[in-house]
Design a protein around this motif. Sequence first.
Motif, PDB file in Angstrom:
ATOM      1  N   ARG A 154       9.956  18.847  28.080  1.00 21.32           N
ATOM      2  CA  ARG A 154      11.365  18.500  27.829  1.00 21.32           C
ATOM      3  C   ARG A 154      12.014  19.710  27.169  1.00 21.32           C
ATOM      4  NH1 ARG A 154      12.840  13.237  24.517  1.00 21.32           N
ATOM      5  NH2 ARG A 154      13.213  12.329  26.560  1.00 21.32           N
ATOM      6  N   LYS A 214      21.577  13.042  33.388  1.00 21.38           N
ATOM      7  CA  LYS A 214      21.710  14.492  33.352  1.00 21.38           C
ATOM      8  C   LYS A 214      20.360  15.186  33.479  1.00 21.38           C
ATOM      9  CE  LYS A 214      22.151  15.474  28.336  1.00 21.38           C
ATOM     10  NZ  LYS A 214      22.309  14.133  27.770  1.00 21.38           N
ATOM     11  N   ALA A 219      17.231  19.016  36.325  1.00 21.03           N
ATOM     12  CA  ALA A 219      16.067  19.243  37.200  1.00 21.03           C
ATOM     13  C   ALA A 219      16.461  19.889  38.533  1.00 21.03           C
ATOM     14  CB  ALA A 219      15.352  17.922  37.472  1.00 21.03           C
ATOM     15  N   THR A 239      25.452   8.712  34.763  1.00 19.83           N
ATOM     16  CA  THR A 239      25.806   8.826  33.347  1.00 19.83           C
ATOM     17  C   THR A 239      26.864   9.938  33.252  1.00 19.83           C
ATOM     18  OG1 THR A 239      24.155  10.501  32.934  1.00 19.83           O
ATOM     19  CG2 THR A 239      23.444   8.206  32.670  1.00 19.83           C
ATOM     20  N   GLY A 272      16.038  10.399  35.293  1.00 16.25           N
ATOM     21  CA  GLY A 272      16.398  11.405  34.291  1.00 16.25           C
ATOM     22  C   GLY A 272      17.498  10.964  33.357  1.00 16.25           C
ATOM     23  N   ARG A 274      17.856   8.549  29.529  1.00 16.02           N
ATOM     24  CA  ARG A 274      17.176   7.731  28.532  1.00 16.02           C
ATOM     25  C   ARG A 274      17.931   6.420  28.337  1.00 16.02           C
ATOM     26  NH1 ARG A 274      17.092  12.549  24.227  1.00 16.02           N
ATOM     27  NH2 ARG A 274      18.831  13.131  25.595  1.00 16.02           N
ATOM     28  N   ASP A 297      10.622  10.314  34.275  1.00 11.94           N
ATOM     29  CA  ASP A 297      10.992  11.305  33.261  1.00 11.94           C
ATOM     30  C   ASP A 297       9.919  12.381  33.190  1.00 11.94           C
ATOM     31  OD1 ASP A 297      13.245  11.051  30.781  1.00 11.94           O
ATOM     32  OD2 ASP A 297      11.656  12.540  30.512  1.00 11.94           O
ATOM     33  N   ILE A 298      10.336  13.557  32.764  1.00 15.50           N
ATOM     34  CA  ILE A 298       9.411  14.697  32.697  1.00 15.50           C
ATOM     35  C   ILE A 298       8.390  14.544  31.565  1.00 15.50           C
ATOM     36  CG2 ILE A 298      10.841  16.154  31.179  1.00 15.50           C
ATOM     37  CD1 ILE A 298       9.274  17.676  34.216  1.00 15.50           C
ATOM     38  N   ASP A 316       8.237  15.554  37.417  1.00 15.04           N
ATOM     39  CA  ASP A 316       9.467  16.276  37.663  1.00 15.04           C
ATOM     40  C   ASP A 316      10.266  15.451  38.677  1.00 15.04           C
ATOM     41  OD1 ASP A 316      11.280  18.601  37.742  1.00 15.04           O
ATOM     42  OD2 ASP A 316      10.616  18.647  39.828  1.00 15.04           O
ATOM     43  N   LEU A 317      11.582  15.393  38.472  1.00 13.69           N
ATOM     44  CA  LEU A 317      12.407  14.513  39.319  1.00 13.69           C
ATOM     45  C   LEU A 317      12.457  14.932  40.775  1.00 13.69           C
ATOM     46  CD1 LEU A 317      15.243  13.482  36.976  1.00 13.69           C
ATOM     47  CD2 LEU A 317      14.205  12.025  38.683  1.00 13.69           C
TER      48      LEU A 317
HETATM   49  P1  ADP Z   1      21.929  11.083  30.132  1.00 12.06           P
HETATM   50  O1  ADP Z   1      22.731  11.781  29.086  1.00 12.06           O
HETATM   51  O2  ADP Z   1      22.387  11.373  31.502  1.00 12.06           O
HETATM   52  O3  ADP Z   1      21.769   9.634  29.855  1.00 12.06           O
HETATM   53  P2  ADP Z   1      19.483  11.882  28.879  1.00 12.06           P
HETATM   54  O4  ADP Z   1      19.746  13.178  28.209  1.00 12.06           O
HETATM   55  O5  ADP Z   1      19.469  10.667  28.031  1.00 12.06           O
HETATM   56  O6  ADP Z   1      20.478  11.732  30.126  1.00 12.06           O
HETATM   57  O7  ADP Z   1      18.099  11.933  29.620  1.00 12.06           O
HETATM   58  C1  ADP Z   1      17.684  13.015  30.372  1.00 12.06           C
HETATM   59  C2  ADP Z   1      16.203  12.846  30.572  1.00 12.06           C
HETATM   60  O8  ADP Z   1      15.809  13.703  31.629  1.00 12.06           O
HETATM   61  C3  ADP Z   1      15.370  13.211  29.357  1.00 12.06           C
HETATM   62  O9  ADP Z   1      14.597  12.118  28.956  1.00 12.06           O
HETATM   63  C4  ADP Z   1      14.511  14.374  29.846  1.00 12.06           C
HETATM   64  O10 ADP Z   1      13.200  14.317  29.326  1.00 12.06           O
HETATM   65  C5  ADP Z   1      14.527  14.174  31.341  1.00 12.06           C
HETATM   66  N1  ADP Z   1      14.307  15.384  32.143  1.00 12.06           N
HETATM   67  C6  ADP Z   1      14.704  16.643  31.893  1.00 12.06           C
HETATM   68  N2  ADP Z   1      14.303  17.481  32.858  1.00 12.06           N
HETATM   69  C7  ADP Z   1      13.637  16.724  33.770  1.00 12.06           C
HETATM   70  C8  ADP Z   1      12.959  16.998  34.987  1.00 12.06           C
HETATM   71  N3  ADP Z   1      12.890  18.230  35.488  1.00 12.06           N
HETATM   72  N4  ADP Z   1      12.370  15.973  35.636  1.00 12.06           N
HETATM   73  C9  ADP Z   1      12.416  14.718  35.125  1.00 12.06           C
HETATM   74  N5  ADP Z   1      13.040  14.404  33.994  1.00 12.06           N
HETATM   75  C10 ADP Z   1      13.647  15.380  33.296  1.00 12.06           C
END
Ligand code: ADP
Length: 570
Positions: A154, A214, A219, A239, A272, A274, A297-298, A316-317
């Motif tokens: 992360r 996001k 990703a 989101t 991706g 939370r 999630d990563i 990874d997404l």
């Molecule tokens: P939002 O603001 O859109 O609700 P968040 O910031 O809460 O998004 O969540 C983004 C999530 O994406 C985090 O939990 C992070 O660990 C995850 N993330 C970041 N990069 C990757 C990736 N390459 N693949 C999968 N998940 C990822």
Amino acid sequence: MEEVDGNVVLARALKEQGVEFVFGIVGFPVIELGMALQTAGIHFIGMRNEQAACYAAQAIGYLTGNPAGCLVVSGPGLIHAFGGMANAQVNCWPLIVIGGSAPQDHEGIGGFQETVPTQVELARPYCKYSARPASLKLIPMHVEKAVRLSKYGRPGVSYLDFPGNMLAARISSNEIPAQYTSPELPLILPNPQSIEDAIKLLMGAERPLVIVGKGAAYARAENEVVDLIESTNLPFLATPMGKGVVSDNSSKNVGPARSLALQKADVVLLLGARLNWILHFGREPRYAPDVKVIQIDIIAEELNNSIKSAVAIQSDLKAAVSQIVEKLKLKRFNFGNEKQWWKQLKMKCDGNRKGVQASAMDTSTPLNYYTVFHHIQEILPKNCIIVSEGANTMDIGRTMLLNDLPRHRLDAGTFGTMGVGLGFAIAAALYCRYYEPTKKVVCVEGDSAFGFSGMEIETMVRYKLPIVIIIVNNSGIYSGVDKELYEEIQSSGEITKVTPPTTLNYSTKYETMMHMFNRKGHFCQTVSEIQDALKESLNVTDGPSVINIIISPTADRKPQTFAWLTESKL
Ligand code: ADP
Ligand code: MG
């Protein structure tokens, strides 16, 4: 034999590890470091406040996937940056902070800007990695680690501390050991069984919903996610910063029916994002009590957080979504428009759009939010990067200013931080200059939000950044008071006791700040003034524009089904 000082060793190490931009403010003991960075071929952007510099640096990290640096002086300089570091850490964006600190032989005896505990300890809560290299020879190793940790897993923040004596110390350059650069991100693949479980759930769903966060934007999973939505016809919601991964204009976007979609979905595919406050914790009453979530999630630590996921996938997404799409295509899965769920969602979307449309057509002055955003949206280029903050300005703007492309919206984010806008816009404009020169950056600010970092317009002028700043000015935080009441308050003898805490000066002429630079500002009270000002500003190429739009101090949001943030079932 070449002799170099600590500044040069550090600057070269940053460049070798791929750092291209450093934002900051110089002063003791990092003045020479600023110059050394430029000599090493790094862009140095001098800002007016460390917080804004830190916001700018992290936006580069989000936009490029590579961390930028934030350079600060000792003590107060670093402490000012903590707001930015916390914001980057909470949003999971890569960032490297470099702090000068008091010379080591002044530690413990009250050195200039010395902190107790040390800056390494103070920074640690806002970081994935916080360290002070023990010698000049070790600088390249720590820089590599700082860059690697900011990106791997992360993403987040790394802090490196440099006492004045270390930056000034000298060494022969051939004594600096060569340092490897880490390969790009290690690929994290999903467990095949979990993908099967996810497919089964999705195919059996009556009211499926995809939520794009996001993390999907970060990703760079846009091709995979678009393929998923297009090939399956599944309804999706984004989101705030997930907007644009799939275009807001897609017919599968059920954003206008957000409350209904969340509340009634029986299977949610969470890409991706939370399940925090932004997504109402994944809990009742905003979701069905038996909703089944497929979470990707990563990092493993995020899985099953707040609620237990039906399928929790660490991956990874890009990888996980492409596997899901391939399998669904093989099974010719398509969630057709004839489904009851689609009919419900479409009806709700249409109804909500009509309601907004009615407010947007009201051109009586002082204007309301909806009218302002509607007319801005009509003129904005489809591919512009939109930076947005403020309370109502950001909330209403999010639904009315559309994103066609991923990573084209930057806002107050997970931490709800106000004051990020101008720093983000500076980063976005530099990103455009070097990577996507045809694009525009538009920064839509509430008047209160603008105030946090307003002086950064000088930075924009100095570096000729063609940012269009639109201030949606309601003379207050959330709301202000109208002219008559404001004047009455001003003439009272108890001004600090009677001025509502949300009130700001009535109708401040923020656009006149441009006169400080012999540039033109725009003061708008009507729709046609907004249209003229925006068209003219979008054609400016040599620096920022400020469009100050006066709206009613009591303009408000449309009534919401759920009171924002106030409900609690915990
Ligand atoms: P939002 O603001 O859109 O609700 P968040 O910031 O809460 O998004 O969540 C983004 C999530 O994406 C985090 O939990 C992070 O660990 C995850 N993330 C970041 N990069 C990757 C990736 N390459 N693949 C999968 N998940 C990822
Ligand atoms: Mg305001």
